[in-house]
Design a protein around this motif. Structure first.
Motif, PDB file in Angstrom:
ATOM      1  N   ASP A  28       0.665  -1.166  -0.028  1.00 31.68           N
ATOM      2  CA  ASP A  28       0.007   0.204   0.174  1.00 31.68           C
ATOM      3  C   ASP A  28       0.977   1.227  -0.003  1.00 31.68           C
ATOM      4  O   ASP A  28       0.496   2.208  -0.789  1.00 31.68           O
ATOM      5  CB  ASP A  28      -0.972   0.200   1.206  1.00 31.68           C
ATOM      6  N   MET A  29       1.875   1.238   0.930  1.00 37.12           N
ATOM      7  CA  MET A  29       2.837   2.363   0.625  1.00 37.12           C
ATOM      8  C   MET A  29       3.539   2.690  -0.584  1.00 37.12           C
ATOM      9  O   MET A  29       3.493   3.874  -1.158  1.00 37.12           O
ATOM     10  CB  MET A  29       4.026   2.287   1.745  1.00 37.12           C
ATOM     11  N   THR A  39       7.097   7.452  -9.009  1.00 33.90           N
ATOM     12  CA  THR A  39       6.942   6.185  -9.832  1.00 33.90           C
ATOM     13  C   THR A  39       8.328   5.494  -9.686  1.00 33.90           C
ATOM     14  O   THR A  39       8.317   4.164 -10.035  1.00 33.90           O
ATOM     15  CB  THR A  39       6.818   6.470 -11.255  1.00 33.90           C
ATOM     16  N   GLU A  40       9.316   6.069  -9.144  1.00 35.22           N
ATOM     17  CA  GLU A  40      10.540   5.201  -8.976  1.00 35.22           C
ATOM     18  C   GLU A  40      10.532   4.570  -7.643  1.00 35.22           C
ATOM     19  O   GLU A  40      11.444   3.669  -7.675  1.00 35.22           O
ATOM     20  CB  GLU A  40      11.730   6.293  -8.962  1.00 35.22           C
ATOM     21  N   VAL A  41       9.790   4.613  -6.878  1.00 35.13           N
ATOM     22  CA  VAL A  41       9.588   4.087  -5.624  1.00 35.13           C
ATOM     23  C   VAL A  41       9.287   2.351  -5.694  1.00 35.13           C
ATOM     24  O   VAL A  41       8.388   2.067  -6.485  1.00 35.13           O
ATOM     25  CB  VAL A  41       8.753   4.696  -4.622  1.00 35.13           C
ATOM     26  N   LYS A  42       9.885   1.447  -5.290  1.00 32.20           N
ATOM     27  CA  LYS A  42      10.009   0.099  -5.271  1.00 32.20           C
ATOM     28  C   LYS A  42       9.578  -0.504  -3.916  1.00 32.20           C
ATOM     29  O   LYS A  42      10.116   0.060  -2.884  1.00 32.20           O
ATOM     30  CB  LYS A  42      11.323  -0.500  -5.770  1.00 32.20           C
ATOM     31  N   MET A  43       9.264  -1.442  -3.970  1.00 33.09           N
ATOM     32  CA  MET A  43       8.853  -2.271  -2.655  1.00 33.09           C
ATOM     33  C   MET A  43      10.268  -2.528  -1.825  1.00 33.09           C
ATOM     34  O   MET A  43      10.235  -2.251  -0.449  1.00 33.09           O
ATOM     35  CB  MET A  43       8.454  -3.792  -2.889  1.00 33.09           C
ATOM     36  N   GLY A  50      11.748   2.925   6.127  1.00 33.11           N
ATOM     37  CA  GLY A  50      11.318   2.583   7.321  1.00 33.11           C
ATOM     38  C   GLY A  50      12.451   2.942   8.420  1.00 33.11           C
ATOM     39  O   GLY A  50      11.998   2.608   9.595  1.00 33.11           O
ATOM     40  N   PHE A  51      13.732   2.838   7.913  1.00 33.36           N
ATOM     41  CA  PHE A  51      14.870   2.784   8.957  1.00 33.36           C
ATOM     42  C   PHE A  51      15.682   4.070   8.758  1.00 33.36           C
ATOM     43  O   PHE A  51      16.698   3.782   9.761  1.00 33.36           O
ATOM     44  CB  PHE A  51      15.681   1.422   8.927  1.00 33.36           C
ATOM     45  N   GLY A 113       5.215  10.289   2.209  1.00 33.87           N
ATOM     46  CA  GLY A 113       4.938   8.848   2.947  1.00 33.87           C
ATOM     47  C   GLY A 113       4.451   9.116   4.319  1.00 33.87           C
ATOM     48  O   GLY A 113       3.490   8.528   4.586  1.00 33.87           O
ATOM     49  N   PHE A 114       5.316  10.050   4.979  1.00 34.81           N
ATOM     50  CA  PHE A 114       4.652  10.355   6.420  1.00 34.81           C
ATOM     51  C   PHE A 114       3.220  10.811   6.402  1.00 34.81           C
ATOM     52  O   PHE A 114       2.368  10.430   7.486  1.00 34.81           O
ATOM     53  CB  PHE A 114       5.609  11.035   7.187  1.00 34.81           C
ATOM     54  N   ARG A 115       3.114  11.718   5.709  1.00 39.26           N
ATOM     55  CA  ARG A 115       1.589  12.392   5.587  1.00 39.26           C
ATOM     56  C   ARG A 115       0.623  11.056   5.198  1.00 39.26           C
ATOM     57  O   ARG A 115      -0.359  11.294   5.944  1.00 39.26           O
ATOM     58  CB  ARG A 115       1.550  13.364   4.454  1.00 39.26           C
ATOM     59  N   TYR A 116       0.877  10.398   4.148  1.00 39.70           N
ATOM     60  CA  TYR A 116       0.089   9.204   4.114  1.00 39.70           C
ATOM     61  C   TYR A 116      -0.233   8.221   5.032  1.00 39.70           C
ATOM     62  O   TYR A 116      -1.110   7.764   5.518  1.00 39.70           O
ATOM     63  CB  TYR A 116       0.377   8.343   2.840  1.00 39.70           C
TER      64      TYR A 116
END
Length: 166
Positions: A28-29, A39-43, A50-51, A113-116
């Motif tokens: 979902d993230m 669009t460049e963000v991958k799993m 996260g770290f 991401g943090f806003r989401y």
């Protein structure tokens, strides 16, 4: 002759439920980042997002916190540097090491991401109700400490000097 089957639980084990929820949240993230134009963000990038905290961190420290190998973390970091999400600089405390930090673009992606995450938290609270959602969060927050306590108790009772009087 077939080997006997191990006993199976009558419901999904907690570890399976947590893993399924983890995968869904991670997916979902990425879905949301891509919908927001990143669009460049991958799993795999979730292990960094996260770290990696403000001010940067060493790759080895992030790998430890993420529970992955240093090599895997290094590969993800190199990919994110190439995409302009991260920057690397010399570690002021160790000239041989590098500190990883967000680039200006990476900071914007992380901020989205943090806003989401805040929005998702609010939506899940509405979905499940304030009390039920609070219980889920509390249980998940306390679970590592409980498992560590169980492991310590097992180690104490199984060791020769574990406090048992014969």
């Amino acid at each position: 002759m077939s080997s006997p089957q191990p006993p199976r639980p009558d419901r999904k084990p907690l570890i399976a439920l947590v893993e399924r929820a983890h995968r869904a949240l991670q997916s979902d993230m990425v879905r949301r980042a891509q919908a927001d134009g990143h669009t460049e963000v991958k799993m795999a990038h979730n292990s960094v997002f996260g770290f990696l905290h403000a001010g940067g961190a060493r790759a080895a420290d992030m790998a430890t916190r993420a529970g992955i190998t240093r090599q895997s973390m290094g590969e993800v970091i190199r990919d994110m540097v190439a995409l302009g999400l991260l920057e690397m600089r010399a570690d002021p405390n160790d000239g041989r090491a590098k500190v990883v930090d967000y680039s200006e673009h990476g900071t914007a992606v992380a901020a989205d991401g943090f806003r989401y995450l805040f929005e998702l938290d609010r939506r899940l609270e509405q979905e499940f109700g304030v009390e039920q959602y609070a219980v889920v969060r509390d249980v998940l927050d306390r679970l590592p400490e409980v498992l560590e306590r169980y492991a310590a108790e097992e180690a104490q009772t199984s060791s020769p000097a574990g406090g048992r009087v014969g």
